[in-house]
Write a protein that holds these residues in place. Structure first.
Motif, PDB file in Angstrom:
ATOM      1  N   MET A   1       0.842  -1.183   0.000  1.00 46.96           N
ATOM      2  CA  MET A   1       0.000   0.000   0.000  1.00 46.96           C
ATOM      3  C   MET A   1       0.882   1.240   0.000  1.00 46.96           C
ATOM      4  SD  MET A   1      -3.315   1.301   0.761  1.00 46.96           S
ATOM      5  CE  MET A   1      -4.098  -0.010   1.630  1.00 46.96           C
ATOM      6  N   ALA A   2       0.463   2.242  -0.734  1.00 44.37           N
ATOM      7  CA  ALA A   2       1.195   3.500  -0.804  1.00 44.37           C
ATOM      8  C   ALA A   2       1.097   4.245   0.527  1.00 44.37           C
ATOM      9  CB  ALA A   2       0.618   4.358  -1.932  1.00 44.37           C
ATOM     10  N   ASP A   3       2.037   5.143   0.751  1.00 48.07           N
ATOM     11  CA  ASP A   3       2.022   5.965   1.952  1.00 48.07           C
ATOM     12  C   ASP A   3       1.176   7.205   1.705  1.00 48.07           C
ATOM     13  OD1 ASP A   3       3.745   4.302   3.412  1.00 48.07           O
ATOM     14  OD2 ASP A   3       5.485   5.214   2.464  1.00 48.07           O
ATOM     15  N   PHE A   4       0.204   7.452   2.573  1.00 48.56           N
ATOM     16  CA  PHE A   4      -0.675   8.596   2.423  1.00 48.56           C
ATOM     17  C   PHE A   4      -0.184   9.752   3.265  1.00 48.56           C
ATOM     18  CE2 PHE A   4      -3.308   4.974   1.324  1.00 48.56           C
ATOM     19  CZ  PHE A   4      -3.842   5.414   0.134  1.00 48.56           C
ATOM     20  N   PRO A   5      -0.416  10.981   2.790  1.00 48.80           N
ATOM     21  CA  PRO A   5      -0.073  12.149   3.603  1.00 48.80           C
ATOM     22  C   PRO A   5      -0.857  12.109   4.918  1.00 48.80           C
ATOM     23  CG  PRO A   5      -0.681  12.788   1.357  1.00 48.80           C
ATOM     24  CD  PRO A   5      -1.009  11.326   1.507  1.00 48.80           C
ATOM     25  N   SER A   6      -0.415  12.882   5.867  1.00 45.08           N
ATOM     26  CA  SER A   6      -1.106  12.898   7.160  1.00 45.08           C
ATOM     27  C   SER A   6      -2.566  13.294   6.964  1.00 45.08           C
ATOM     28  CB  SER A   6      -0.414  13.874   8.108  1.00 45.08           C
ATOM     29  OG  SER A   6      -0.476  15.174   7.566  1.00 45.08           O
ATOM     30  N   GLY A   7      -3.410  12.825   7.840  1.00 43.66           N
ATOM     31  CA  GLY A   7      -4.823  13.150   7.755  1.00 43.66           C
ATOM     32  C   GLY A   7      -5.695  11.922   7.682  1.00 43.66           C
ATOM     33  N   SER A   8      -5.196  10.776   8.054  1.00 44.95           N
ATOM     34  CA  SER A   8      -5.935   9.518   8.142  1.00 44.95           C
ATOM     35  C   SER A   8      -6.717   9.178   6.875  1.00 44.95           C
ATOM     36  CB  SER A   8      -6.858   9.522   9.361  1.00 44.95           C
ATOM     37  OG  SER A   8      -7.859  10.519   9.237  1.00 44.95           O
ATOM     38  N   PHE A   9      -6.028   9.049   5.771  1.00 38.53           N
ATOM     39  CA  PHE A   9      -6.629   8.619   4.514  1.00 38.53           C
ATOM     40  C   PHE A   9      -6.608   7.101   4.441  1.00 38.53           C
ATOM     41  CE2 PHE A   9      -5.159  12.906   3.636  1.00 38.53           C
ATOM     42  CZ  PHE A   9      -6.238  13.453   2.957  1.00 38.53           C
ATOM     43  N   THR A  10      -7.654   6.530   3.860  1.00 35.28           N
ATOM     44  CA  THR A  10      -7.701   5.093   3.629  1.00 35.28           C
ATOM     45  C   THR A  10      -8.135   4.835   2.194  1.00 35.28           C
ATOM     46  OG1 THR A  10      -9.989   4.954   4.413  1.00 35.28           O
ATOM     47  CG2 THR A  10      -8.249   4.546   6.037  1.00 35.28           C
ATOM     48  N   VAL A  11      -7.774   3.668   1.688  1.00 34.24           N
ATOM     49  CA  VAL A  11      -8.161   3.275   0.337  1.00 34.24           C
ATOM     50  C   VAL A  11      -8.818   1.906   0.415  1.00 34.24           C
ATOM     51  CG1 VAL A  11      -5.952   2.207  -0.266  1.00 34.24           C
ATOM     52  CG2 VAL A  11      -7.371   3.165  -2.065  1.00 34.24           C
ATOM     53  N   ARG A  12      -9.842   1.736  -0.403  1.00 28.53           N
ATOM     54  CA  ARG A  12     -10.487   0.434  -0.526  1.00 28.53           C
ATOM     55  C   ARG A  12     -11.089   0.336  -1.919  1.00 28.53           C
ATOM     56  NH1 ARG A  12     -15.946   0.943  -0.508  1.00 28.53           N
ATOM     57  NH2 ARG A  12     -16.895   2.608   0.706  1.00 28.53           N
ATOM     58  N   THR A  13     -11.474  -0.865  -2.275  1.00 22.27           N
ATOM     59  CA  THR A  13     -12.067  -1.089  -3.587  1.00 22.27           C
ATOM     60  C   THR A  13     -13.537  -0.667  -3.580  1.00 22.27           C
ATOM     61  OG1 THR A  13     -10.527  -2.890  -3.996  1.00 22.27           O
ATOM     62  CG2 THR A  13     -12.504  -2.842  -5.348  1.00 22.27           C
ATOM     63  N   MET A  14     -13.955  -0.029  -4.652  1.00 18.04           N
ATOM     64  CA  MET A  14     -15.328   0.454  -4.790  1.00 18.04           C
ATOM     65  C   MET A  14     -16.304  -0.713  -4.848  1.00 18.04           C
ATOM     66  SD  MET A  14     -16.900   2.646  -7.947  1.00 18.04           S
ATOM     67  CE  MET A  14     -18.667   2.883  -8.072  1.00 18.04           C
ATOM     68  N   THR A  15     -17.488  -0.476  -4.294  1.00 15.68           N
ATOM     69  CA  THR A  15     -18.617  -1.396  -4.430  1.00 15.68           C
ATOM     70  C   THR A  15     -19.785  -0.626  -5.043  1.00 15.68           C
ATOM     71  OG1 THR A  15     -19.628  -0.918  -2.289  1.00 15.68           O
ATOM     72  CG2 THR A  15     -17.877  -2.612  -2.327  1.00 15.68           C
ATOM     73  N   ALA A  16     -20.826  -1.334  -5.384  1.00 11.78           N
ATOM     74  CA  ALA A  16     -22.015  -0.695  -5.956  1.00 11.78           C
ATOM     75  C   ALA A  16     -22.626   0.321  -4.990  1.00 11.78           C
ATOM     76  CB  ALA A  16     -23.042  -1.753  -6.344  1.00 11.78           C
ATOM     77  N   ASP A  17     -22.447   0.121  -3.703  1.00  7.78           N
ATOM     78  CA  ASP A  17     -22.984   1.061  -2.706  1.00  7.78           C
ATOM     79  C   ASP A  17     -22.323   2.439  -2.791  1.00  7.78           C
ATOM     80  OD1 ASP A  17     -24.687  -0.898  -1.731  1.00  7.78           O
ATOM     81  OD2 ASP A  17     -23.335  -1.472  -0.097  1.00  7.78           O
ATOM     82  N   ASP A  18     -21.153   2.514  -3.406  1.00  5.97           N
ATOM     83  CA  ASP A  18     -20.415   3.771  -3.524  1.00  5.97           C
ATOM     84  C   ASP A  18     -20.791   4.566  -4.771  1.00  5.97           C
ATOM     85  OD1 ASP A  18     -18.713   3.208  -1.231  1.00  5.97           O
ATOM     86  OD2 ASP A  18     -17.693   1.755  -2.527  1.00  5.97           O
ATOM     87  N   LEU A  19     -21.619   3.997  -5.633  1.00  6.28           N
ATOM     88  CA  LEU A  19     -21.857   4.568  -6.963  1.00  6.28           C
ATOM     89  C   LEU A  19     -22.313   6.026  -6.925  1.00  6.28           C
ATOM     90  CD1 LEU A  19     -21.857   4.074  -9.999  1.00  6.28           C
ATOM     91  CD2 LEU A  19     -24.216   3.267  -9.781  1.00  6.28           C
ATOM     92  N   ALA A  20     -23.292   6.358  -6.125  1.00 13.24           N
ATOM     93  CA  ALA A  20     -23.819   7.736  -6.108  1.00 13.24           C
ATOM     94  C   ALA A  20     -22.730   8.737  -5.730  1.00 13.24           C
ATOM     95  CB  ALA A  20     -25.001   7.843  -5.155  1.00 13.24           C
ATOM     96  N   LYS A  21     -21.918   8.416  -4.722  1.00  6.84           N
ATOM     97  CA  LYS A  21     -20.853   9.335  -4.308  1.00  6.84           C
ATOM     98  C   LYS A  21     -19.774   9.463  -5.386  1.00  6.84           C
ATOM     99  CE  LYS A  21     -21.440   9.085   0.645  1.00  6.84           C
ATOM    100  NZ  LYS A  21     -20.849   8.891   1.940  1.00  6.84           N
ATOM    101  N   ILE A  22     -19.458   8.358  -6.047  1.00 14.40           N
ATOM    102  CA  ILE A  22     -18.449   8.388  -7.114  1.00 14.40           C
ATOM    103  C   ILE A  22     -18.936   9.258  -8.274  1.00 14.40           C
ATOM    104  CG2 ILE A  22     -17.381   6.972  -8.934  1.00 14.40           C
ATOM    105  CD1 ILE A  22     -15.894   6.604  -6.391  1.00 14.40           C
ATOM    106  N   VAL A  23     -20.175   9.068  -8.681  1.00 15.78           N
ATOM    107  CA  VAL A  23     -20.734   9.846  -9.797  1.00 15.78           C
ATOM    108  C   VAL A  23     -20.777  11.332  -9.438  1.00 15.78           C
ATOM    109  CG1 VAL A  23     -22.824  10.243 -11.173  1.00 15.78           C
ATOM    110  CG2 VAL A  23     -22.002   7.907 -10.788  1.00 15.78           C
TER     111      VAL A  23
END
Length: 154
Positions: free
Chosen positions: A1-23
């Motif tokens: 996993m890449a190193d994220f700048p400070s500020g508690s960032f996280t990464v995960r794989t998109m699911t269908a539940d994320d669609l509205a926010k992604i769009v």
């Protein structure tokens, strides 16, 4: 996993539940945004991944990519305007390059608008080189630069 700048960032794989926010984020970030249907199509492809970047409960970015045989194709990258200039685009691309390296990819490819100087500078700084041009590639008629980066296996 890449190193994220400070500020508690996280990464995960998109699911269908994320669609509205992604769009919604896509519409704020791109001149000719992808539709919900395009994102749904990417979610249905076995070789496609959309990884999303969060800070607490706020979606701040994403990257869509394909791994096909020994090639990595970056299709779409977006970072919320309020979170730009913090290195998050770089972190997303580095995250995908690490994924490709681990998956045995030899090369990574992407297209970028000729007028998107910030993205071109980012990709250049990450070792991508211009290998071609797609005339009138985007729906509004803007050309795209085709960029490639060799991926060294770990």
């Amino acid at each position: 996993m890449a190193d994220f700048p400070s500020g508690s960032f996280t990464v995960r794989t998109m699911t269908a539940d994320d669609l509205a926010k992604i769009v919604e984020l896509e519409g704020r970030c791109h001149i000719t945004p992808w539709s919900a249907q395009l994102f749904e199509e990417e979610l249905s492809r076995a070789y496609s991944t959309i990884d999303i970047l969060w800070q607490a409960d706020r979606l701040v970015g994403y990257i869509c990519f394909w791994q096909v045989c020994d090639e990595l194709h970056i299709l779409n990258v977006a970072v919320d305007r309020a979170f730009r200039r913090r290195g998050l685009g770089r972190v997303l691309v580095e995250h995908v390059l690490q994924h490709g390296r681990a998956g045995g990819c030899d090369r990574a490819f992407l297209e970028v608008r000729t007028g998107n100087r910030g993205a071109i500078a980012l990709y250049d700084s990450l070792g991508f080189e211009v290998i071609g041009r797609r005339v009138k590639y985007y729906p509004d008629g803007e050309d795209a630069l085709v960029m490639e980066r060799k991926i060294l296996h770990s």
